[in-house]
Design a protein around this motif. Structure first.
Motif, mmCIF file in Angstrom:
data_model
loop_
_atom_site.group_PDB
_atom_site.id
_atom_site.type_symbol
_atom_site.label_atom_id
_atom_site.label_comp_id
_atom_site.label_asym_id
_atom_site.label_seq_id
_atom_site.Cartn_x
_atom_site.Cartn_y
_atom_site.Cartn_z
ATOM 1 N N ASN A 94 -6.946 3.927 1.847
ATOM 2 C CA ASN A 94 -5.805 4.768 2.220
ATOM 3 C C ASN A 94 -4.535 3.928 2.224
ATOM 4 N N PRO A 95 -3.943 3.672 1.053
ATOM 5 C CA PRO A 95 -2.746 2.827 0.974
ATOM 6 C C PRO A 95 -1.571 3.453 1.734
ATOM 7 N N PRO A 96 -0.582 2.647 2.118
ATOM 8 C CA PRO A 96 0.483 3.125 3.002
ATOM 9 C C PRO A 96 1.620 3.848 2.294
ATOM 10 N N PHE A 97 1.416 4.313 1.074
ATOM 11 C CA PHE A 97 2.522 4.891 0.303
ATOM 12 C C PHE A 97 2.566 6.414 0.393
ATOM 13 N N HIS A 98 1.429 7.079 0.261
ATOM 14 C CA HIS A 98 1.315 8.532 0.442
ATOM 15 C C HIS A 98 2.183 9.322 -0.540
#
Length: 211
Positions: A94-98
């Motif tokens: 779940n990378p922090p970019f969204h």
């Protein structure tokens, strides 16, 4: 039109945005995590018990209003990551970019959909071409130029950055990849403000007039 932003981009006193010797175990080379300790201490990153003040207020501007990100191949992974078909970046599932993220690379591959709304797209494009693609994906929201320093420098040199938030950290790295090389006089194109904080860092913002 959406803006092009750089947020929370840390550099050393001598202008390095990453150290030398990047690897899977050391994404920022010999710099380690020293460039980002100010951010890790904030409430935005750390949660309860984290610091407030200017560091936290500026760190929290990372995500609001962003509809897409552009990053370089060296931010997405260690040297040679393109030879590993299983590599999905160093941020976990779940990378922090969204948002859609456009990775600039000569080694393109199929897009990777991650948890939390991040999808990595791998493109071989000039800064202007990449920005046009990212703006379409951002649907009217801002586009963040996420780094590393070579990518930020290229977008600055091309006149494509509307707002830059650089964080000058009081360390001297001596080697690595510098942000400012070849950008003499870039400050004359922006309104520049600087704020020092108790953590020891100085936040410098470059905002294009009228933006």
């Amino acid at each position: 039109m959406s803006r092009t932003r750089v947020n929370n981009f840390s550099i050393s006193l001598d202008g390095f945005g990453t150290g030398e010797g990047q690897s899977a175990e050391a994404p920022f080379g010999h710099a380690g995590d020293r460039l980002h300790q100010w951010m890790f201490a904030t409430h935005w990153w750390h949660g309860p018990g984290g610091s407030g003040g200017v560091d936290d207020a500026l760190a929290q501007r990372f995500e609001p209003g962003i509809g897409a990100e552009i990053m370089g191949a060296n931010k997405f992974g260690y040297p040679g990551w393109h030879e590993d078909p299983a590599w999905k970046g160093p941020w976990g599932p779940n990378p922090p970019f969204h948002t859609p993220v456009f990775v600039l690379t000569h080694h393109t591959r199929p897009s990777i959909e991650m948890e939390g709304g991040t999808t990595f797209h791998f493109i071989d494009a000039s800064p202007a071409e990449a920005l046009a693609t990212a703006r379409e994906a951002a649907r009217g929201q801002d586009v963040r130029i996420g780094g590393g320093p070579t990518v930020v420098r290229d977008f600055l040199a091309a006149g494509l950055v509307d707002h830059l938030h650089a964080v000058v950290v009081p360390i001297v790295l001596g080697r690595g990849v510098r942000l400012w090389d070849g950008l003499e006089g870039i400050d004359t194109q922006y309104e520049v403000e600087a704020t020092s904080t108790p953590s020891g860092v100085t936040h410098v913002t470059f905002t294009r007039p009228g933006v």
